[in-house]
Write a protein that holds these residues in place. Structure first.
Motif, PDB file in Angstrom:
ATOM      1  N   ASP A 166     -99.417 -35.929 -40.206  1.00  0.00           N
ATOM      2  CA  ASP A 166    -100.086 -37.030 -39.493  1.00  0.00           C
ATOM      3  C   ASP A 166    -101.390 -36.477 -38.936  1.00  0.00           C
ATOM      4  O   ASP A 166    -101.894 -37.191 -37.877  1.00  0.00           O
ATOM      5  CB  ASP A 166     -99.099 -37.542 -38.443  1.00  0.00           C
ATOM      6  N   VAL A 195    -107.212 -34.695 -41.719  1.00  0.00           N
ATOM      7  CA  VAL A 195    -108.248 -34.863 -42.646  1.00  0.00           C
ATOM      8  C   VAL A 195    -109.628 -34.956 -41.705  1.00  0.00           C
ATOM      9  O   VAL A 195    -110.680 -34.790 -42.488  1.00  0.00           O
ATOM     10  CB  VAL A 195    -107.842 -36.432 -43.012  1.00  0.00           C
ATOM     11  N   THR A 197    -101.698 -32.905 -44.787  1.00  0.00           N
ATOM     12  CA  THR A 197    -100.885 -34.134 -45.087  1.00  0.00           C
ATOM     13  C   THR A 197    -101.327 -35.238 -44.123  1.00  0.00           C
ATOM     14  O   THR A 197    -100.889 -34.793 -43.000  1.00  0.00           O
ATOM     15  CB  THR A 197     -99.282 -34.163 -45.492  1.00  0.00           C
ATOM     16  N   ASP A 198    -101.730 -36.229 -44.537  1.00  0.00           N
ATOM     17  CA  ASP A 198    -102.520 -37.059 -43.518  1.00  0.00           C
ATOM     18  C   ASP A 198    -102.418 -38.571 -43.907  1.00  0.00           C
ATOM     19  O   ASP A 198    -102.277 -38.821 -45.250  1.00  0.00           O
ATOM     20  CB  ASP A 198    -103.667 -36.661 -42.907  1.00  0.00           C
ATOM     21  N   HIS A 199    -102.860 -39.636 -43.263  1.00  0.00           N
ATOM     22  CA  HIS A 199    -102.950 -40.744 -43.780  1.00  0.00           C
ATOM     23  C   HIS A 199    -104.157 -41.546 -43.072  1.00  0.00           C
ATOM     24  O   HIS A 199    -104.589 -42.737 -43.207  1.00  0.00           O
ATOM     25  CB  HIS A 199    -101.699 -41.867 -43.445  1.00  0.00           C
ATOM     26  N   ASN A 205    -103.448 -37.379 -48.981  1.00  0.00           N
ATOM     27  CA  ASN A 205    -103.594 -38.505 -48.331  1.00  0.00           C
ATOM     28  C   ASN A 205    -103.919 -39.748 -49.063  1.00  0.00           C
ATOM     29  O   ASN A 205    -105.066 -39.403 -49.851  1.00  0.00           O
ATOM     30  CB  ASN A 205    -105.038 -38.188 -47.355  1.00  0.00           C
ATOM     31  N   GLN A 207    -107.859 -40.934 -49.094  1.00  0.00           N
ATOM     32  CA  GLN A 207    -108.995 -39.717 -49.194  1.00  0.00           C
ATOM     33  C   GLN A 207    -109.776 -40.437 -50.376  1.00  0.00           C
ATOM     34  O   GLN A 207    -108.819 -41.071 -51.440  1.00  0.00           O
ATOM     35  CB  GLN A 207    -108.434 -38.474 -49.602  1.00  0.00           C
ATOM     36  N   GLY A 262     -98.002 -41.484 -41.868  1.00  0.00           N
ATOM     37  CA  GLY A 262     -97.995 -39.901 -41.904  1.00  0.00           C
ATOM     38  C   GLY A 262     -96.663 -39.661 -42.129  1.00  0.00           C
ATOM     39  O   GLY A 262     -96.693 -38.473 -43.034  1.00  0.00           O
ATOM     40  N   VAL A 269     -95.940 -40.182 -45.811  1.00  0.00           N
ATOM     41  CA  VAL A 269     -96.686 -39.075 -46.738  1.00  0.00           C
ATOM     42  C   VAL A 269     -95.786 -37.859 -46.645  1.00  0.00           C
ATOM     43  O   VAL A 269     -95.572 -36.886 -47.801  1.00  0.00           O
ATOM     44  CB  VAL A 269     -98.126 -38.774 -46.235  1.00  0.00           C
TER      45      VAL A 269
END
Length: 576
Positions: free
Chosen positions: A115, A118, A137-139, A154, A157, A169, A172
């Motif tokens: 979460d 990025v 790892t992110d959103h 992500n 991305q 997040g 993901v």
């Protein structure tokens, strides 16, 4: 099979009424292998497992970050030495920063963000300088530059083919666990993966991401498992404190009862408590930490109410409060609740709002903003940063919510600048909440059975609004409840031959400084409302929750935009 009304409601929202929202539909090609970087992330974790790399998960201090941390740490804990870190909201700010890297044990070989990450260019670089492998790892929406991570997973991305861009997040991180299961099923079993879906459902609702189909699958299956008695023990502990009946839990319970209690740990205390609660399997610990969150949440409400009152007084005292964007701040406000207060100001004044407070670090202030439909907050901050460099120290977020930090000395420049950006992007300066209304109901449809059917057709939420109807009623009785809210008994005006029964209704007048008196008996009103099942002491009854109400004209005529006090909702198309 759904009744015709429910089928229409689902079709109007772009959904297939025959869609069972089965968890199996998230498998490939739309499963974890649809993420750019997922294969590489799994390979790095597999390498770390084989070589027993000390691993640190860096999370966030909200529900999404806590659930993501719990899912990934819980999945990896039996495979390699793993711990988690959550930044201190008050002293360290958001995400993987150089200060967080300084807290990571020197023997650590692998860092995984959940979460966040990025936009963590400096933090990722600091970790890399110390010889660590970094998986992000992110959103969140990325900026123009990619951080120097070894892998980024992500959906937002550039170049990621995964189609569901509103994935939160936690989801993901859960997809990463699912990919590990698919690649190494002897490490992580399918039941372990599915047992985490309740946390994915909670985070999806609490993070206010759009309920596109894939998110509806995740939320529906999380709720389904909980109703079957399959629930994370820590989540069950919170639900017990919130007096939620698990057999009938709904997505609204995530949003308004469980989410705020878990969030309270990150707002006023330490979100590590929330993560420990979600990871615990010890009944005594679960009860102790759940009670702690209940106490902290009560404190949060008190702090929030005081700050909200002061913020409203500031807005009302502004001689130029006609700004299309409200910006208020104070040195002594608690940074943990400024986002909630910004949301309350947005609702009360129907304008985007920013609320800022001092960080205690010299001239720096930090805060949160909340927006209305039609104005993308994160993009607006990016425009401000381009046109007026130096005002924003940091920023990030989504369309409807964003966080930022600025020098306190630049507050007036920020206020002028962000209002200028809105007027550039929305020349009229006027933004309004968009209300999706589904027209009138007949007496035959205004029933407890239909309310149950609407519940069953969920989940409803962000981008997939719960059905809202509009009819004319005659008030049979009305009284004021605690807090100034209304309790009413209404009779639906219906031209059909179906007799209309008396219907109970409630109207919550939150945000009203002076609550108006309830309508007198015999008055005809036009009301927008939701059909709900009112459950009390094991009994169920139909209840209307009023969204807005105003006197109906007599004789009955079609309302026009000039005569209506609320958006038209009579089932007619524009110009009809």
């Amino acid at each position: 099979m759904y009744p015709p009304l429910i089928r229409r409601l689902l079709q109007d929202r772009g959904a297939d009424p025959d869609d069972a929202l089965d968890l199996s539909t998230i498998s490939p090609p739309l499963g974890p292998q649809g993420f750019l970087g997922m294969k590489e992330a799994v390979a790095w974790i597999a390498y770390a497992v084989r070589h027993q790399w000390p691993t640190v998960i860096v999370g966030d201090y909200d529900v999404d970050g806590a659930c993501a941390s719990a899912i990934l740490r819980g999945s990896l804990s039996g495979l390699l030495p793993v711990t988690s870190i959550v930044p201190n909201r008050f002293t360290e700010g958001y995400g993987l920063t150089p200060a967080i890297v300084d807290r990571i044990a020197p023997e650590t070989k692998l860092v995984i963000t959940v979460d966040n990450g990025v936009s963590a260019h400096a933090g990722v670089a600091a970790a890399k300088q110390r010889g660590m492998t970094v998986l992000v790892t992110d959103h969140h929406l990325p900026g123009p530059l990619r951080p120097p991570a070894d892998v980024i997973v992500n959906p937002n991305q550039p170049g990621c083919p995964f189609p569901w861009k509103s994935t939160c997040g936690t989801a993901v991180a859960w997809y990463l666990v699912l990919a590990l299961h698919q690649t190494h099923p002897h490490w992580i079993g399918r039941e372990q993966v599915e047992s985490q879906i309740d946390l994915v459902a909670l985070a999806t609702v609490a993070d206010l991401v759009k309920l596109e189909r894939n998110n509806r699958v995740l939320v529906a299956n999380g709720l389904r498992r909980i109703r079957e008695g399959k629930i994370n023990p820590g989540l069950s502990g919170i639900a017990t404190m919130a007096q939620i009946e698990l057999s009938t839990i709904r997505e609204q319970d995530f949003a308004f009862k469980i989410g705020p209690r878990l969030n309270a740990a990150g707002r006023l205390a330490d979100m590590q408590t929330g993560i420990h609660l979600l990871l615990s399997r010890d009944a005594e610990q679960v009860e102790r930490w759940s009670r702690f969150l209940e106490t902290v949440n009560a404190q949060r409400k008190e702090v929030q109410a005081q700050i909200e009152q002061e913020a409203v007084e500031i807005v009302n005292g502004m001689s130029d409060s006609g700004d299309p964007v409200l910006c208020v701040g104070s040195d002594h406000w608690h940074s943990g609740v400024v986002g909630i207060v910004a949301g309350k100001l947005k609702e009360r004044f129907e304008r985007p709002a920013f609320v800022l407070t001092a960080t205690g670090e010299g001239d720096l202030a930090q805060g949160s903003g909340r927006s209305l439909d039609g104005w993308h907050l994160r993009d607006a901050l990016a425009r401000l940063d381009t046109e007026h460099p130096g005002i924003l120290q940091r920023y990030g977020g989504h369309a409807m919510a964003a966080g930022l930090s600025i020098p306190k000395s630049r507050f007036d420049a920020f206020r002028a600048g962000i209002n200028g950006v809105l007027l550039e992007q929305v020349p009229t300066g006027a933004l309004h909440r968009q209300v999706h209304c589904d027209g009138p109901l007949s007496a035959a449809e205004c029933t407890l059975e239909m309310a149950r059917a609407i519940e069953a057709a969920g989940p409803w939420g962000q981008g997939f609004p719960e059905p809202l109807f509009e009819n004319t009623f005659v008030v049979e009785s009305a009284r004021t409840m605690k807090g100034g809210h209304w309790k009413l008994h209404l009779r639906l005006e219906d031209s059909s031959s179906v007799p209309t029964n008396l219907v109970e209704a409630v109207h919550f007048l939150d945000g009203k400084e002076v609550a108006p008196e309830p309508p007198p008996s015999g008055l005809r009103i036009r009301a927008q409302y939701r059909l709900q099942v009112n459950r009390w002491q094991g009994r169920e009854a139909l209840q209307l929750q009023i969204h807005s109400a105003y006197p109906a004209p007599a004789p009955v005529v079609a309302l026009t935009s000039e005569s209506s006090l609320t958006p038209r909702c009579d089932g007619a198309s524009p110009g009809a």
